[in-house]
Structures are given as C-alpha cells and as structure tokens.
Write a protein that holds these residues in place. Structure first.
Motif, PDB file in Angstrom:
ATOM      1  N   ALA A 118       0.856  -0.983  -0.076  1.00 51.59           N
ATOM      2  CA  ALA A 118      -0.078   0.073   0.030  1.00 51.59           C
ATOM      3  C   ALA A 118       0.819   1.298  -0.100  1.00 51.59           C
ATOM      4  O   ALA A 118       0.473   2.329  -0.549  1.00 51.59           O
ATOM      5  N   THR A 119       1.927   1.102   0.570  1.00 47.57           N
ATOM      6  CA  THR A 119       2.852   2.276   0.602  1.00 47.57           C
ATOM      7  C   THR A 119       4.471   1.911   0.870  1.00 47.57           C
ATOM      8  O   THR A 119       4.529   0.944   1.554  1.00 47.57           O
ATOM      9  N   LEU A 156       2.800   2.437   8.319  1.00 51.14           N
ATOM     10  CA  LEU A 156       1.605   3.258   8.018  1.00 51.14           C
ATOM     11  C   LEU A 156       0.619   2.722   7.181  1.00 51.14           C
ATOM     12  O   LEU A 156      -0.615   3.093   7.439  1.00 51.14           O
ATOM     13  N   ALA A 157       0.810   1.805   6.192  1.00 50.84           N
ATOM     14  CA  ALA A 157       0.146   0.975   5.438  1.00 50.84           C
ATOM     15  C   ALA A 157      -0.797   0.025   6.437  1.00 50.84           C
ATOM     16  O   ALA A 157      -2.026  -0.069   6.300  1.00 50.84           O
ATOM     17  N   ILE A 158      -0.195  -0.687   7.516  1.00 49.58           N
ATOM     18  CA  ILE A 158      -1.192  -1.128   8.385  1.00 49.58           C
ATOM     19  C   ILE A 158      -1.876  -0.482   9.199  1.00 49.58           C
ATOM     20  O   ILE A 158      -2.956  -0.763   9.373  1.00 49.58           O
ATOM     21  N   ILE A 189      -4.875   0.235   6.984  1.00 43.68           N
ATOM     22  CA  ILE A 189      -5.673  -0.703   6.737  1.00 43.68           C
ATOM     23  C   ILE A 189      -6.597  -0.930   7.952  1.00 43.68           C
ATOM     24  O   ILE A 189      -7.615  -1.239   7.796  1.00 43.68           O
ATOM     25  N   LYS A 190      -5.897  -0.888   9.091  1.00 41.81           N
ATOM     26  CA  LYS A 190      -6.688  -1.351  10.516  1.00 41.81           C
ATOM     27  C   LYS A 190      -7.833   0.056  10.626  1.00 41.81           C
ATOM     28  O   LYS A 190      -8.942  -0.637  11.051  1.00 41.81           O
ATOM     29  N   ALA A 191      -7.416   1.105  10.047  1.00 42.54           N
ATOM     30  CA  ALA A 191      -8.400   2.373  10.204  1.00 42.54           C
ATOM     31  C   ALA A 191      -9.524   1.877   9.403  1.00 42.54           C
ATOM     32  O   ALA A 191     -10.871   2.122   9.553  1.00 42.54           O
TER      33      ALA A 191
END
Length: 187
Positions: free
Chosen positions: A28-29, A34-36, A39-41
């Motif tokens: 994702a990035t 930050l990607a994780i 994704i969780k958000a």
C-alpha cells in the motif's frame, strides 16, 4: 445465532474489506507501518456495516456510530480522515479518542490499541462487557477475553479473529459476510 443479509451496497463494502484483507501491508505504501495503520483504520469503520446493534445502543434514530480509540493515536488520526462524510446504515461515523475507561461508554465500536498495558486492556474490555459495543483489539499473543475482534499481523498482512461468544455477550449480531473473511471464528 441469526445473521442478517447485507444490502446490495454492502457487497461493495465487503469487496473492499476482502481486498484489504489480502493486500500485503507493504504494497500500500513505502512505509509498511503506515500502511498497516491505514488498513486497520479502514477495517474499523467497515466492521460497523456488518454488525447489528440492538436499538438501545443509540440514543436517537439518527445518532452517529461512535468509534472510540484507546491508545493508538496514529490509527485514530487515520480513522478521523477515513470517516469524513461516511455513513453506515444512514448513521454518520465519528471518532472519539478514549483517555480513560469511562470514555469508552459512549462508543458503539471500541478499538484498544496494542500499545496499552495489559491491565488497561482488561479494564476497558471488562467495562464494555455486556454492553452493545463492538470491541476490537490488536494483541499478537492471544485473543483477549471480552474482545470480539482481534487484529493480527500475519506474513505482512492484516488478519483478524472473531469471538462469537463475546459478540453475543454484548448483544451484537455479526453478519455472515464478516465471519467469512475472518482468519478464525471461535464460539
């Protein structure tokens, strides 16, 4: 347990959840952390579309779905950006940062970040138990008692387990589409 079938628009949301479920966190990035978090958000607000709350969970027919975040400021920030202008079942989404256990009382979804100490996690989960709150944690060691959904990082992907028993204790019904994308569902 009775499952409610999703409306046609919910299938599009489920498709996004499935995409995020299989998306490698690093893809994702450049910054996988930050990607994780993103994704969780996304999962946190998407989960709301697959939960049936009892009417007592909301003060008014148009009350917002409040997502409380305890101890995960970076995810709270991502979530605040993600929910702008979004609704679930006609209800707007709001994010509330949870400072103490009593702050979680106003939430329909309570995310307890992994940077909380074990005593605080237990206290927040105990306070939510028996109330119409979707509790979500992110503990790698085990699915904590009272948590309905627990995030796991597995092979650079975000996964989650579900406890049906915890959902039933809180008076929540989880739709079959959500159960189908969980890594593990326990009774």
């Amino acid at each position: 347990m009775r499952f409610v079938h999703a409306a046609p628009g919910a299938w599009r949301c489920l498709s996004l959840v499935v995409l995020l479920f299989v998306l490698p966190a690093g893809a994702a990035t450049e910054d996988s952390t930050l990607a994780i978090q993103r994704i969780k958000a996304a999962f946190l607000y998407k989960f709301a579309a697959y939960v049936e709350w009892p009417s007592k969970a909301f003060r008014e027919a148009d009350s917002p779905i409040v997502i409380g975040v305890a101890g995960a400021d970076s995810i709270a920030t991502e979530l605040e950006h993600a929910v702008v202008g979004r609704t679930v079942s006609g209800r707007p989404l709001q994010v509330h940062r949870v400072a103490g256990p009593e702050d979680g009382d106003c939430c329909q979804v309570l995310f307890i970040g992994g940077d909380n100490d074990q005593d605080r996690v237990r206290e927040l989960l105990k306070r939510a138990q028996g109330h119409p709150v979707l509790t979500v944690t992110e503990l790698e060691s085990e699915h904590p008692k009272g948590s309905i959904i627990n995030f796991l990082n597995a092979t650079d992907k975000v996964r989650f387990d579900i406890s049906r028993e915890a959902a039933e204790r809180n008076g929540l019904q989880l739709r079959s589409q959500l159960l189908a994308v969980a890594r593990q569902v326990s009774s």
